[in-house]
Design a protein around this motif. Structure first.
Motif, PDB file in Angstrom:
ATOM      1  N   ASP A 228      12.168   1.142  64.147  1.00  0.00           N
ATOM      2  CA  ASP A 228      12.553   0.748  62.791  1.00  0.00           C
ATOM      3  C   ASP A 228      11.670  -0.332  62.176  1.00  0.00           C
ATOM      4  O   ASP A 228      10.992  -0.096  61.193  1.00  0.00           O
ATOM      5  CB  ASP A 228      14.019   0.298  62.753  1.00  0.00           C
ATOM      6  CG  ASP A 228      14.955   1.466  63.014  1.00  0.00           C
ATOM      7  OD1 ASP A 228      14.551   2.618  62.746  1.00  0.00           O
ATOM      8  OD2 ASP A 228      16.065   1.224  63.499  1.00  0.00           O
ATOM      9  N   ASP A 229      11.678  -1.531  62.739  1.00  0.00           N
ATOM     10  CA  ASP A 229      10.955  -2.637  62.100  1.00  0.00           C
ATOM     11  C   ASP A 229       9.665  -3.009  62.812  1.00  0.00           C
ATOM     12  O   ASP A 229       8.929  -3.873  62.348  1.00  0.00           O
ATOM     13  CB  ASP A 229      11.867  -3.876  62.027  1.00  0.00           C
ATOM     14  CG  ASP A 229      13.051  -3.638  61.101  1.00  0.00           C
ATOM     15  OD1 ASP A 229      12.903  -2.836  60.156  1.00  0.00           O
ATOM     16  OD2 ASP A 229      14.113  -4.252  61.330  1.00  0.00           O
ATOM     17  N   ASP A 230       9.408  -2.386  63.949  1.00  0.00           N
ATOM     18  CA  ASP A 230       8.218  -2.727  64.719  1.00  0.00           C
ATOM     19  C   ASP A 230       7.046  -1.834  64.341  1.00  0.00           C
ATOM     20  O   ASP A 230       7.203  -0.794  63.715  1.00  0.00           O
ATOM     21  CB  ASP A 230       8.495  -2.564  66.221  1.00  0.00           C
ATOM     22  CG  ASP A 230       9.485  -3.590  66.740  1.00  0.00           C
ATOM     23  OD1 ASP A 230       9.631  -4.646  66.112  1.00  0.00           O
ATOM     24  OD2 ASP A 230      10.126  -3.305  67.773  1.00  0.00           O
ATOM     25  N   GLU A 231       5.881  -2.267  64.763  1.00  0.00           N
ATOM     26  CA  GLU A 231       4.685  -1.442  64.623  1.00  0.00           C
ATOM     27  C   GLU A 231       4.840  -0.207  65.508  1.00  0.00           C
ATOM     28  O   GLU A 231       5.454  -0.281  66.577  1.00  0.00           O
ATOM     29  CB  GLU A 231       3.455  -2.226  65.085  1.00  0.00           C
ATOM     30  CG  GLU A 231       3.034  -3.337  64.150  1.00  0.00           C
ATOM     31  CD  GLU A 231       2.443  -2.793  62.862  1.00  0.00           C
ATOM     32  OE1 GLU A 231       1.583  -1.903  62.921  1.00  0.00           O
ATOM     33  OE2 GLU A 231       2.867  -3.265  61.796  1.00  0.00           O
ATOM     34  N   PRO A 232       4.290   0.941  65.096  1.00  0.00           N
ATOM     35  CA  PRO A 232       4.325   2.113  65.972  1.00  0.00           C
ATOM     36  C   PRO A 232       3.668   1.789  67.317  1.00  0.00           C
ATOM     37  O   PRO A 232       2.659   1.085  67.374  1.00  0.00           O
ATOM     38  CB  PRO A 232       3.514   3.150  65.203  1.00  0.00           C
ATOM     39  CG  PRO A 232       3.578   2.715  63.778  1.00  0.00           C
ATOM     40  CD  PRO A 232       3.647   1.207  63.819  1.00  0.00           C
ATOM     41  N   GLU A 233       4.266   2.285  68.395  1.00  0.00           N
ATOM     42  CA  GLU A 233       3.759   2.025  69.741  1.00  0.00           C
ATOM     43  C   GLU A 233       2.984   3.247  70.229  1.00  0.00           C
ATOM     44  O   GLU A 233       3.546   4.333  70.344  1.00  0.00           O
ATOM     45  CB  GLU A 233       4.937   1.743  70.673  1.00  0.00           C
ATOM     46  CG  GLU A 233       4.565   1.583  72.115  1.00  0.00           C
ATOM     47  CD  GLU A 233       5.798   1.574  73.023  1.00  0.00           C
ATOM     48  OE1 GLU A 233       5.624   1.895  74.212  1.00  0.00           O
ATOM     49  OE2 GLU A 233       6.911   1.285  72.553  1.00  0.00           O
ATOM     50  N   PRO A 234       1.677   3.082  70.533  1.00  0.00           N
ATOM     51  CA  PRO A 234       0.900   4.240  70.999  1.00  0.00           C
ATOM     52  C   PRO A 234       1.378   4.711  72.373  1.00  0.00           C
ATOM     53  O   PRO A 234       1.713   3.909  73.233  1.00  0.00           O
ATOM     54  CB  PRO A 234      -0.533   3.713  71.075  1.00  0.00           C
ATOM     55  CG  PRO A 234      -0.430   2.235  71.086  1.00  0.00           C
ATOM     56  CD  PRO A 234       0.884   1.857  70.479  1.00  0.00           C
ATOM     57  N   ILE A 235       1.417   6.017  72.553  1.00  0.00           N
ATOM     58  CA  ILE A 235       1.723   6.617  73.847  1.00  0.00           C
ATOM     59  C   ILE A 235       0.396   7.145  74.378  1.00  0.00           C
ATOM     60  O   ILE A 235      -0.167   8.090  73.834  1.00  0.00           O
ATOM     61  CB  ILE A 235       2.766   7.747  73.703  1.00  0.00           C
ATOM     62  CG1 ILE A 235       4.068   7.160  73.149  1.00  0.00           C
ATOM     63  CG2 ILE A 235       2.983   8.442  75.039  1.00  0.00           C
ATOM     64  CD1 ILE A 235       5.123   8.192  72.843  1.00  0.00           C
ATOM     65  N   THR A 236      -0.113   6.492  75.409  1.00  0.00           N
ATOM     66  CA  THR A 236      -1.461   6.804  75.884  1.00  0.00           C
ATOM     67  C   THR A 236      -1.490   7.884  76.946  1.00  0.00           C
ATOM     68  O   THR A 236      -2.523   8.498  77.171  1.00  0.00           O
ATOM     69  CB  THR A 236      -2.142   5.536  76.440  1.00  0.00           C
ATOM     70  OG1 THR A 236      -1.302   4.981  77.456  1.00  0.00           O
ATOM     71  CG2 THR A 236      -2.361   4.519  75.332  1.00  0.00           C
ATOM     72  N   SER A 237      -0.348   8.126  77.597  1.00  0.00           N
ATOM     73  CA  SER A 237      -0.336   9.136  78.643  1.00  0.00           C
ATOM     74  C   SER A 237       0.893  10.016  78.477  1.00  0.00           C
ATOM     75  O   SER A 237       2.012   9.525  78.442  1.00  0.00           O
ATOM     76  CB  SER A 237      -0.314   8.453  80.011  1.00  0.00           C
ATOM     77  OG  SER A 237      -0.201   9.405  81.022  1.00  0.00           O
ATOM     78  N   VAL A 238       0.668  11.310  78.340  1.00  0.00           N
ATOM     79  CA  VAL A 238       1.762  12.261  78.210  1.00  0.00           C
ATOM     80  C   VAL A 238       1.323  13.563  78.876  1.00  0.00           C
ATOM     81  O   VAL A 238       0.196  14.018  78.690  1.00  0.00           O
ATOM     82  CB  VAL A 238       2.173  12.464  76.731  1.00  0.00           C
ATOM     83  CG1 VAL A 238       1.045  13.031  75.919  1.00  0.00           C
ATOM     84  CG2 VAL A 238       3.414  13.280  76.595  1.00  0.00           C
ATOM     85  N   SER A 239       2.205  14.137  79.686  1.00  0.00           N
ATOM     86  CA  SER A 239       1.835  15.379  80.359  1.00  0.00           C
ATOM     87  C   SER A 239       1.957  16.548  79.390  1.00  0.00           C
ATOM     88  O   SER A 239       2.726  16.503  78.430  1.00  0.00           O
ATOM     89  CB  SER A 239       2.709  15.609  81.596  1.00  0.00           C
ATOM     90  OG  SER A 239       3.974  16.086  81.218  1.00  0.00           O
ATOM     91  N   SER A 240       1.200  17.593  79.656  1.00  0.00           N
ATOM     92  CA  SER A 240       1.166  18.765  78.775  1.00  0.00           C
ATOM     93  C   SER A 240       2.523  19.426  78.610  1.00  0.00           C
ATOM     94  O   SER A 240       2.793  20.072  77.606  1.00  0.00           O
ATOM     95  CB  SER A 240       0.178  19.798  79.317  1.00  0.00           C
ATOM     96  OG  SER A 240      -1.119  19.305  79.258  1.00  0.00           O
ATOM     97  N   SER A 241       3.395  19.276  79.610  1.00  0.00           N
ATOM     98  CA  SER A 241       4.694  19.940  79.557  1.00  0.00           C
ATOM     99  C   SER A 241       5.789  19.033  78.988  1.00  0.00           C
ATOM    100  O   SER A 241       6.955  19.412  78.972  1.00  0.00           O
ATOM    101  CB  SER A 241       5.084  20.411  80.961  1.00  0.00           C
ATOM    102  OG  SER A 241       5.171  19.295  81.826  1.00  0.00           O
ATOM    103  N   GLU A 242       5.434  17.843  78.559  1.00  0.00           N
ATOM    104  CA  GLU A 242       6.384  16.873  78.028  1.00  0.00           C
ATOM    105  C   GLU A 242       7.190  17.477  76.872  1.00  0.00           C
ATOM    106  O   GLU A 242       6.623  18.112  75.989  1.00  0.00           O
ATOM    107  CB  GLU A 242       5.608  15.652  77.537  1.00  0.00           C
ATOM    108  CG  GLU A 242       6.427  14.445  77.247  1.00  0.00           C
ATOM    109  CD  GLU A 242       6.872  13.698  78.482  1.00  0.00           C
ATOM    110  OE1 GLU A 242       7.977  13.152  78.447  1.00  0.00           O
ATOM    111  OE2 GLU A 242       6.109  13.652  79.463  1.00  0.00           O
TER     112      GLU A 242
END
Length: 184
Positions: free
Chosen positions: A57-71
């Motif tokens: 909501d009020d925070d800066e967007p948080e980058p997701i640096t690692s995500v598996s292909s099946s996520e």
């Protein structure tokens, strides 16, 4: 078979980069730079690179640096992008989106350039789509700065650099390109 082929535009050759997980990224060859008897290449993806962020909501967007292909997040992103006639590609190095994207508004880019003068370290992104997964909002963002990939060329094949080699070579490549662009 060589991984160098004629590009879509006909005047930019393309190279296929493969990561350790077997994901591919088709790129345009931007620059070929010989250095210490080894050829390096600066590439730009053919498809549009995107970054995944967790939105709060009020925070800066948080980058997701690692995500598996099946996520599950990526499965939902697939569906949302299909509604826009776009396809999420689980590429090497980064996620990409293939399909026709609208060009960013030039005025918006100029405003971002003015803002960048205040904070040169801030990366700028444009929101492509946002979506919900398990009561959490996520967004796929397009980097507004060029997304470039530095590789080593071996027998016509593009090979990703190790972190150590990238840290060692990147400043020298940047200096070489600066010299080519702005001769004194």
């Amino acid at each position: 078979m060589s991984d160098i082929a004629a590009g879509k535009s006909g005047d930019h050759p393309t190279l296929l980069v493969r990561d350790r997980e077997g994901h591919d990224l088709l790129c345009f060859l931007e620059h070929l730079i010989p250095l210490d008897g080894q050829d390096y290449a600066l590439l730009s993806p053919v498809d549009t690179p995107v970054s995944l962020f967790r939105l709060r909501d009020d925070d800066e967007p948080e980058p997701i640096t690692s995500v598996s292909s099946s996520e599950p997040i990526l499965s939902v992103a697939d569906v949302v992008l299909q509604e826009h006639d776009l396809v999420l590609v689980r590429s090497a190095i980064t996620l990409t989106v293939s399909g026709e994207l609208e060009e960013p508004d030039q005025e918006d880019l100029e405003e971002l350039d003015d803002e960048d003068d205040l904070d040169d370290d801030a990366e700028t992104f444009e929101l492509l789509v946002s979506f919900m997964v398990d009561a959490q909002e996520y967004g796929l963002y397009i980097p507004l700065d060029p997304f470039l990939v530095l590789v080593r060329m071996v027998d016509g094949q593009a090979e990703l650099l190790s972190e150590e080699e990238l840290d060692r070579i990147q400043p020298r490549i940047e200096a070489e390109l600066e010299e080519r662009e702005w001769p004194e």
